[in-house]
Design an enzyme around this catalytic site. Sequence first.
Site, PDB file in Angstrom:
ATOM      1  CG  MET A 228       7.417  -6.166  21.280  1.00 38.84           C
ATOM      2  SD  MET A 228       6.217  -7.359  20.686  1.00 38.84           S
ATOM      3  CE  MET A 228       5.994  -8.396  22.118  1.00 38.84           C
TER       4      MET A 228
ATOM      5  CG  ASP B 145      11.427 -13.621  12.754  1.00 34.49           C
ATOM      6  OD1 ASP B 145      10.888 -13.880  11.675  1.00 34.49           O
ATOM      7  OD2 ASP B 145      10.889 -13.805  13.861  1.00 34.49           O
TER       8      ASP B 145
ATOM      9  CE  LYS C 139       5.000 -11.453  11.687  1.00 31.08           C
ATOM     10  NZ  LYS C 139       4.765 -12.479  12.657  1.00 31.08           N
TER      11      LYS C 139
END
Length: 252
Positions: A182, A48, A70
């Site tokens: 986030m 990742d 991502k």
Amino acid sequence: MCIFVNLTMSNTPVIPQLYVIGAGPGDPELITIKGQKILQQAKVILYDNLANKELLNLAADDCEKLYVGKQPYGDYTSQERILELIKEKALEKGLVVRLKGGDPFIFGRGYEEMLFAREHGIESFYIPGITSMQASGFENIPLTHRAVSESVWMVTGTKKDGRLSADLKLATQSNATVVIYMGMKKLNEIVKTYVDAGNENMPAAIIQRASLPEQRSVRGLVKDLPRLVEEHKLTHPAIIIIGHVADENLKY
Ligand SMILES: C[S@@+](CC[C@H](N)C(=O)[O-])C[C@H]1O[C@@H](n2cnc3c(N)ncnc32)[C@H](O)[C@@H]1O
């Protein structure tokens, strides 16, 4: 059910396996010894964005390393493609590692990937990682403290539908330490939730790229966070920590 479809060069059967491994918050030395050992045996590593690339050096020379990260608000490999790769590579080559930043079971979809693999007859294992909020200690912020915080809430700033978790409103009504993952794009909304609850003077901190040499942070009151972020040009990846534990004058 185990599927033995392939043979290796030495004619031994390929045993399809998936290890979902937590890479930790960033410092490559924060991976577990168990995680490190499995990386050394991996035939394929699907890694990742937030997993430190230095960890790939632990793998064997013939290990296939595929980036499936991502980028927040940018390019990404779809989750469907990642699942396809897990299946394809495990059946073809054997031991596949899914290397994820922090802990794979904390806002990481690691369990979904294990369930998918198991549905396809691939044995799956979890190896925990240090989650990014634990790196708060590097800024001298404990997550609990006997005098001021009896619990910790991990809240997502970005749900599947892009919205801030409604749990934040509940969290503002407690003395808990609240850690928002986030959440940088939702900072104004987060601050408003605290203002609406009358808690705008709660101590708070934001830590960017925690545990890495470029780690940076700001501290202040919740209501000051947008200004501090602007002044110090903080961006993601960052965790937002709200609660008395972030008070710089905290006593023992
Ligand atoms: C998709 S979540 C993954 C969380 C990860 N599984 C964990 O346990 O830390 C990504 C978020 O984790 C946080 N994060 C990950 N690494 C970080 C770091 N080194 N410093 C600060 N925050 C980090 C940020 O809030 C980022 O937006």
